[in-house]
Write a protein that holds these residues in place. Structure first.
Motif, PDB file in Angstrom:
ATOM      1  N   ILE A   1     -43.813  16.139   3.362  1.00 54.56           N
ATOM      2  CA  ILE A   1     -44.431  14.669   1.748  1.00 54.56           C
ATOM      3  C   ILE A   1     -45.181  16.426   1.367  1.00 54.56           C
ATOM      4  CG2 ILE A   1     -46.292  14.356   2.842  1.00 54.56           C
ATOM      5  CD1 ILE A   1     -43.411  12.370   0.953  1.00 54.56           C
TER       6      ILE A   1
ATOM      7  N   ARG B   1     -43.106   5.917  -2.126  1.00 51.32           N
ATOM      8  CA  ARG B   1     -44.280   6.512  -0.515  1.00 51.32           C
ATOM      9  C   ARG B   1     -46.218   6.217  -1.355  1.00 51.32           C
ATOM     10  NH1 ARG B   1     -48.170  10.007   0.403  1.00 51.32           N
ATOM     11  NH2 ARG B   1     -47.218  11.290  -1.356  1.00 51.32           N
TER      12      ARG B   1
ATOM     13  N   ARG C   1     -38.573   9.728  -2.742  1.00 54.26           N
ATOM     14  CA  ARG C   1     -39.782   9.381  -2.285  1.00 54.26           C
ATOM     15  C   ARG C   1     -39.453   8.032  -2.022  1.00 54.26           C
ATOM     16  NH1 ARG C   1     -44.252  11.875  -4.683  1.00 54.26           N
ATOM     17  NH2 ARG C   1     -44.833   9.939  -4.804  1.00 54.26           N
TER      18      ARG C   1
ATOM     19  N   ASP D   1     -43.580  15.682  -3.158  1.00 58.96           N
ATOM     20  CA  ASP D   1     -45.044  15.512  -4.705  1.00 58.96           C
ATOM     21  C   ASP D   1     -44.801  17.112  -4.964  1.00 58.96           C
ATOM     22  OD1 ASP D   1     -45.957  13.740  -2.966  1.00 58.96           O
ATOM     23  OD2 ASP D   1     -47.784  14.318  -2.009  1.00 58.96           O
TER      24      ASP D   1
END
Length: 678
Positions: free
Chosen positions: A305, A398, A359, A309
């Motif tokens: 993740i 998320r 996402r 980002d």
């Protein structure tokens, strides 16, 4: 065999298998003779056993092996399932989950499950089942007054140095043990509030359990914090006790010398160094391998993740540059440049959709914990409850998913504990013995709606009014103008979070102020519908994403502000003569409703004189059933902007939720419409 490179895969797949075990055990409880479900549980346990043994997590492997044996006996008609066996199976899954989360937190996945293993073996062999022994995951010690307090573990060299220097500078090193109320619902939120108070008094060095475990509510009701402060013990205690749902605070002086273990620290550092070195060499070796299995490659891959980002941050910069190019092209009026910029805008728009979709996470990741929770609560409360879940495939960003879990847990527990009645009461009211709790999620525009409804007792409006008046939340004049919906919203006010709330209005207000604040911090809102005696509906509205939003840019005294489009009903230009006065405030008649006016020039104390013109530009905004009109100088236009926080030094700026960089390099502040309407 080096296992570090496989650890992430093991963790992800273990979490999936544990969720599968939970879901299928719930199905098996409804239909104990369904061999297809038994086979599914067996396969998950068998796979988890093999993975755990390969990775060297022996306690995990032993427990899953015994589960597998019991399930195999059921499959071969050697054993009949009953509620006791299923309860022990659920207990086993809980322990498996604990061990996996210990591995996630850097532990070795060890836990004393010998008692549980012995019980599963007894079930397999048809022997009497002994009582399940509770394993306490937190180290405890007895304080001076006999209560149990958690001990802070050994410190590393850095932490010890900080504590020693603080003593030299005449600071106090305190261990603070906090105990939450037994019935505390949103534990993580209360911990957050305690940490806020502590950080205002000094610096937190360490906590037990760790912060990650506290956030996941992976603790009972006690936790401990190591604090450096100039305050005395009594002051620290009094300030923490101001937080609601705290039953006890013990503040003691912390002895640095007894907690430092240099040899252990060195060993840990050496081991970490070895792991890092071996991990690096593995990556280098892996990069040299030539893959010849391209045709067998899966269409899905797991992506860290953090990489998503980072990709999102880079794209946010691209959005800022895109705005700048659009502005330059519009100024120069160069045909080829404008055509290229338009093409780039379309392409970047498609790229934006792809990144945002990457996402997006199904809300099922939050919902899947609720069936097990509802089952356990129903047993604890001696209630019969049927849970219905719809829209679990609905997707959210998320960042929103990470934050929404705790508020939903609180709303569901509230509905079960204080909404749905016990079977005897339901029958007396002409209802079925089994209460119904419905959880529904769906998309609507750029928002996701999550609804929690029950067919329970509903909200007693008269008791809410009485409580609100006695607590000073509203007065008689305000009450006279309030609708039923607005009265129901009063249970979300902080004035209702009191100890006697449970008996006054069936506990419907305990902690709901925290739920409301969390949801609004995500740019969302919560509305309540209820009919006394028939049930309640809590509707939570959330934005799809928090990073890139559509806004209306406006100008006030040559300063630019961004107002989120999701809050805007419409814009209007009104004659100055149309403005009226009520209760010493400016108002207008907007489609038959009296709407108060708010001047952004006055709210933000913008330098310079207000322009006294015959017409005013108005932006009509709405939050729930409340509306307001924002007076601005002019409208600039609609834009997609990147939301940036104001940083740690500007955390309490009224009615400003962030800022954005415009195409010409100027900074525009983003207006918090929720704060203005309040």
């Amino acid at each position: 065999m080096e296992m570090n490179e496989y650890l992430d895969v093991f963790i992800e797949e273990s979490k999936e298998h544990i969720q599968s075990l939970n879901s299928n055990l719930l199905e098996l409880e409804k239909d104990p003779k369904n061999m297809d479900t038994v086979n599914e549980i067996f396969r998950s346990a068998h796979t988890l056993k093999g993975m755990s043994a390969t990775m060297g997590y022996q306690d995990l492997a032993d427990l899953t092996h015994k589960m597998e044996n019991v399930l195999d006996a059921v499959r071969n008609d050697k054993l009949q399932l009953d509620s006791t066996i299923i309860d022990i199976a659920f207990e086993a899954v809980d322990q498996l989950e604990f061990m996996v989360f210990d591995i996630i937190d850097g532990g070795n996945g060890k836990k004393d499950v010998s008692d549980l293993v012995a019980q599963l073996k007894a079930i397999e062999e048809g022997e009497p089942i002994r009582h399940i022994k509770t394993n306490d995951s937190n180290p405890v010690d007895a304080s001076e007054n006999g209560t149990q307090t958690i001990k802070i573990g050994s410190l590393d060299q850095f932490e010890t140095t900080v504590l020693q220097q603080s003593l030299e500078k005449k600071f106090n090193n305190f261990q603070v043990n906090i105990q939450l109320d037994e019935g505390c619902l949103l534990k993580a939120a209360r911990v957050y509030m305690v940490f806020e108070v502590l950080e205002q008094m000094g610096e937190i060095i360490k906590s037990e359990p760790l912060v990650a475990e506290l956030e996941e509510e992976n603790f009972e009701n006690d936790f401990a914090v190591l604090l450096i402060t100039q305050e005395d013990k009594e002051t620290v205690k009094q300030k923490i006790m101001k937080v609601s749902e705290i039953s006890q605070v013990i503040v003691s002086t912390f002895d640095v010398k007894q907690s430092f273990e240099p040899e252990a620290t060195e060993n840990v550092s050496l081991e970490a160094s070895k792991q890092k070195s071996s991990s690096t060499s593995n990556k280098e070796a892996k990069s040299k391998k030539n893959s010849k299995t391209s045709q067998l490659t899966s269409k899905t891959i797991r992506v860290n993740i953090d990489r998503l980002d980072a990709l999102m941050n880079l794209f946010e910069e691209l959005v800022i540059d895109r705005g700048r190019l659009e502005q330059i092209a519009g100024t120069m009026k160069h045909a080829e440049l404008q055509e290229t910029v338009e093409h780039m805008t379309r392409i970047s728009g498609d790229l934006q959709n792809i990144i945002l979709n990457m996402r997006m996470v199904p809300i099922d990741q939050v919902f899947n914990r609720f069936p097990r929770m509802v089952r356990q609560l129903a047993k604890d409360l001696n209630k019969q409850i049927e849970l219905s879940i719809q829209g679990a495939e609905t997707e959210l960003d998320r960042t929103v998913i990470d934050e929404i879990g705790d508020p939903l847990v609180h709303l569901i527990r509230n509905a079960l504990d204080h909404g749905i009645e016990i079977p005897k009461e339901r029958v007396e009211k002409g209802k079925s013995e089994k209460g119904t709790l419905k959880l529904n999620a769906y998309h609507s525009g750029n928002h996701v709606f999550i609804e929690i409804s029950d067919d329970g007792a509903g909200i007693n409006k008269e008791k809410v009014i009485k409580k609100a008046l006695s607590n000073g939340v509203i007065d008689e004049d305000q009450l006279a103008t309030m609708s039923d919906s607005q009265i129901h919203q009063l249970i979300l006010a902080s004035g209702f979070s009191t100890a006697d709330q449970i008996s006054d209005i069936s506990g419907r207000g305990v902690g709901l102020d925290v739920v409301k604040n969390t949801i609004e911090s995500l740019g969302g809102s919560i509305e309540i519908e209820s009919e006394y005696g028939k049930g309640s509906l809590f509707s939570v509205q959330l934005p799809l994403t928090l990073s890139i939003i559509s806004v209306l840019l406006v100008e006030v005294s040559k300063e630019k502000y961004a107002i989120p489009l999701s809050s805007i009903i419409e814009t209007a230009i009104i004659n100055k003569n149309e403005i009226m006065h009520a209760h010493n405030k400016q108002v207008i008649d907007f489609r038959g409703k009296v709407v108060p006016l708010i001047s952004l020039h006055d709210i933000f104390e913008i330098p310079g004189d207000k322009e006294d013109e015959a017409f005013h530009s108005i932006v009509i905004i709405r939050q729930g059933d409340k509306m307001a009109g924002l007076i601005v100088d002019s409208f600039i236009g609609q834009k997609e902007i990147v939301l940036k926080s104001l940083g740690n030094y500007l955390t309490d700026v009224f009615a400003i939720s962030g800022a954005t960089i415009l195409g010409d390099g100027q900074v525009a502040l983003i207006v918090d419409t929720n704060a203005l309407i309040k």
